[in-house]
Design a protein around this motif. Structure first.
Motif, PDB file in Angstrom:
ATOM      1  N   ALA A  12     -19.198  19.373 -31.386  1.00 21.82           N
ATOM      2  CA  ALA A  12     -19.935  19.826 -32.571  1.00 21.82           C
ATOM      3  C   ALA A  12     -19.382  21.174 -33.002  1.00 21.82           C
ATOM      4  O   ALA A  12     -19.215  22.076 -32.179  1.00 21.82           O
ATOM      5  CB  ALA A  12     -21.424  19.940 -32.264  1.00 21.82           C
ATOM      6  N   ASP A  40     -21.256  19.496 -40.198  1.00 24.50           N
ATOM      7  CA  ASP A  40     -22.141  19.360 -41.354  1.00 24.50           C
ATOM      8  C   ASP A  40     -21.355  19.548 -42.652  1.00 24.50           C
ATOM      9  O   ASP A  40     -20.643  20.531 -42.824  1.00 24.50           O
ATOM     10  CB  ASP A  40     -23.268  20.393 -41.264  1.00 24.50           C
ATOM     11  N   ASP A  78     -21.101  21.662 -27.520  1.00 28.08           N
ATOM     12  CA  ASP A  78     -21.639  22.324 -28.704  1.00 28.08           C
ATOM     13  C   ASP A  78     -21.444  23.834 -28.634  1.00 28.08           C
ATOM     14  O   ASP A  78     -21.922  24.485 -27.715  1.00 28.08           O
ATOM     15  CB  ASP A  78     -23.130  22.006 -28.842  1.00 28.08           C
ATOM     16  N   THR A  80     -22.145  25.812 -31.708  1.00 25.92           N
ATOM     17  CA  THR A  80     -22.505  25.983 -33.120  1.00 25.92           C
ATOM     18  C   THR A  80     -23.359  27.235 -33.291  1.00 25.92           C
ATOM     19  O   THR A  80     -22.871  28.348 -33.228  1.00 25.92           O
ATOM     20  CB  THR A  80     -23.213  24.726 -33.643  1.00 25.92           C
ATOM     21  N   GLU A  83     -29.977  27.121 -34.041  1.00 33.66           N
ATOM     22  CA  GLU A  83     -30.737  26.064 -34.714  1.00 33.66           C
ATOM     23  C   GLU A  83     -30.054  24.710 -34.567  1.00 33.66           C
ATOM     24  O   GLU A  83     -30.677  23.721 -34.171  1.00 33.66           O
ATOM     25  CB  GLU A  83     -30.897  26.409 -36.205  1.00 33.66           C
ATOM     26  N   ALA A  84     -28.760  24.657 -34.871  1.00 38.15           N
ATOM     27  CA  ALA A  84     -28.028  23.399 -34.756  1.00 38.15           C
ATOM     28  C   ALA A  84     -27.898  22.980 -33.302  1.00 38.15           C
ATOM     29  O   ALA A  84     -27.973  21.786 -32.972  1.00 38.15           O
ATOM     30  CB  ALA A  84     -26.656  23.541 -35.400  1.00 38.15           C
ATOM     31  N   ARG A  87     -30.979  21.133 -32.132  1.00 38.86           N
ATOM     32  CA  ARG A  87     -31.015  19.774 -32.701  1.00 38.86           C
ATOM     33  C   ARG A  87     -30.017  18.868 -31.985  1.00 38.86           C
ATOM     34  O   ARG A  87     -30.326  17.716 -31.653  1.00 38.86           O
ATOM     35  CB  ARG A  87     -30.685  19.805 -34.194  1.00 38.86           C
ATOM     36  N   ASN A  88     -28.824  19.384 -31.760  1.00 38.71           N
ATOM     37  CA  ASN A  88     -27.788  18.574 -31.133  1.00 38.71           C
ATOM     38  C   ASN A  88     -28.118  18.250 -29.681  1.00 38.71           C
ATOM     39  O   ASN A  88     -27.840  17.148 -29.203  1.00 38.71           O
ATOM     40  CB  ASN A  88     -26.446  19.298 -31.224  1.00 38.71           C
TER      41      ASN A  88
END
Length: 269
Positions: A12, A40, A78, A80, A83-84, A87-88
């Motif tokens: 990600a 995204d 990940d 990122t 927040e992301a 979620r991930n």
């Protein structure tokens, strides 16, 4: 640690500095295979097109659920943002994918909640504030030293694009120090800041200072003071490749874990 013939990995945030370095590490590691990336706003493109690596014919997904359901990877990496990253991580748990998370911003309560979910699924994963082996050793050495040097201050220095302060590494270091250090409020009893914040953040009586400047990558100094002596522990990451040894080790290790681990120091031999 169980070695597998091939570990299929999704990354990600491939355009980020840590994400792109991670992809290069995967490409150069026998037994690792990059199956897709999540970015995204970029869908149905190729990772090679995003990074300028023409031979990397790997799909990019804008939606993590679509990616994990189509690609069935073993591991999600990940780097990122908080927040992301949350979620991930939740998506990885939902799809039974083992997460390796280098994003900071997780509270202890959130980590405990994710651990419970992953233990129910017997799913292994790791959240690490820092994947540099040297940085983790400084944390462990600091925990040892704090038993004898209760007066301690932490200075963490990062590039000026870092959004959180103090760093996850500094907080993790302070948490480890707290386990062996006798509680103590440092400084003069009548200490007064003539400029607010001059003494840094207060964590259990010790101080944490954050520096943000262009030209820096990731650096931390832990200072221990006592009568007539000063002990300094310091680690410097000069380039992002310094984190890849820990990321590589974590990817292999989570394949044999059945819970979520917080901190690289908890899986090192």
């Amino acid at each position: 640690m169980v070695e597998t013939k091939q570990i299929n990995i999704v990354v990600a945030g491939p355009r980020g500095r840590m994400g792109s370095e991670t992809i290069r590490m995967i490409i150069g590691t026998p037994g690792f295979r990059l199956t897709a990336a999540i970015d995204d706003g970029h869908d149905k493109e190729k990772v090679g097109e995003l990074l300028g690596i023409s031979e990397l014919d790997v799909p990019v997904y804008a939606d993590i659920d679509a990616c994990l359901s189509a690609e069935h990877p073993d591991v999600l990496i990940d780097f990122t943002n908080p927040e992301a990253g949350k979620r991930n991580l939740q998506a990885a748990i939902d799809f039974g994918v083992r997460p390796v998370i280098g994003t900071s911003g997780f509270s202890n309560e959130e980590v405990e909640g994710y651990q419970k979910l992953m233990e129910e699924k017997k799913l292994g994963g790791i959240i690490a504030p820092n994947f540099a082996i040297g940085a983790v050793l400084v944390m462990k050495f600091s925990q040892m030293a704090a038993k004898y040097f209760p007066d301690v201050e932490i200075i963490e220095l990062h590039h000026d694009g870092k959004k959180d302060a103090p760093s996850g590494t500094a907080i993790k270091t302070a948490e480890l120090i707290e386990k062996t250090r006798k509680p103590k409020k440092q400084g003069a009893p009548d200490e007064r800041e003539t400029l607010r914040g001059a003494r840094g953040a207060d964590f259990d009586g010790m101080r944490i200072h954050s520096v943000r400047l262009p030209g820096l990558i990731a650096h931390q100094e832990v200072l221990f003071g006592s009568k007539g002596e000063l002990l300094t522990l310091r680690h410097d990451s000069m380039e992002r490749a310094s984190f890849m040894t820990g990321v590589r080790y974590s990817v292999r290790t989570v394949m044999s874990l059945d819970t979520l681990v917080y901190g690289l120091e908890n899986i090192l031999d």
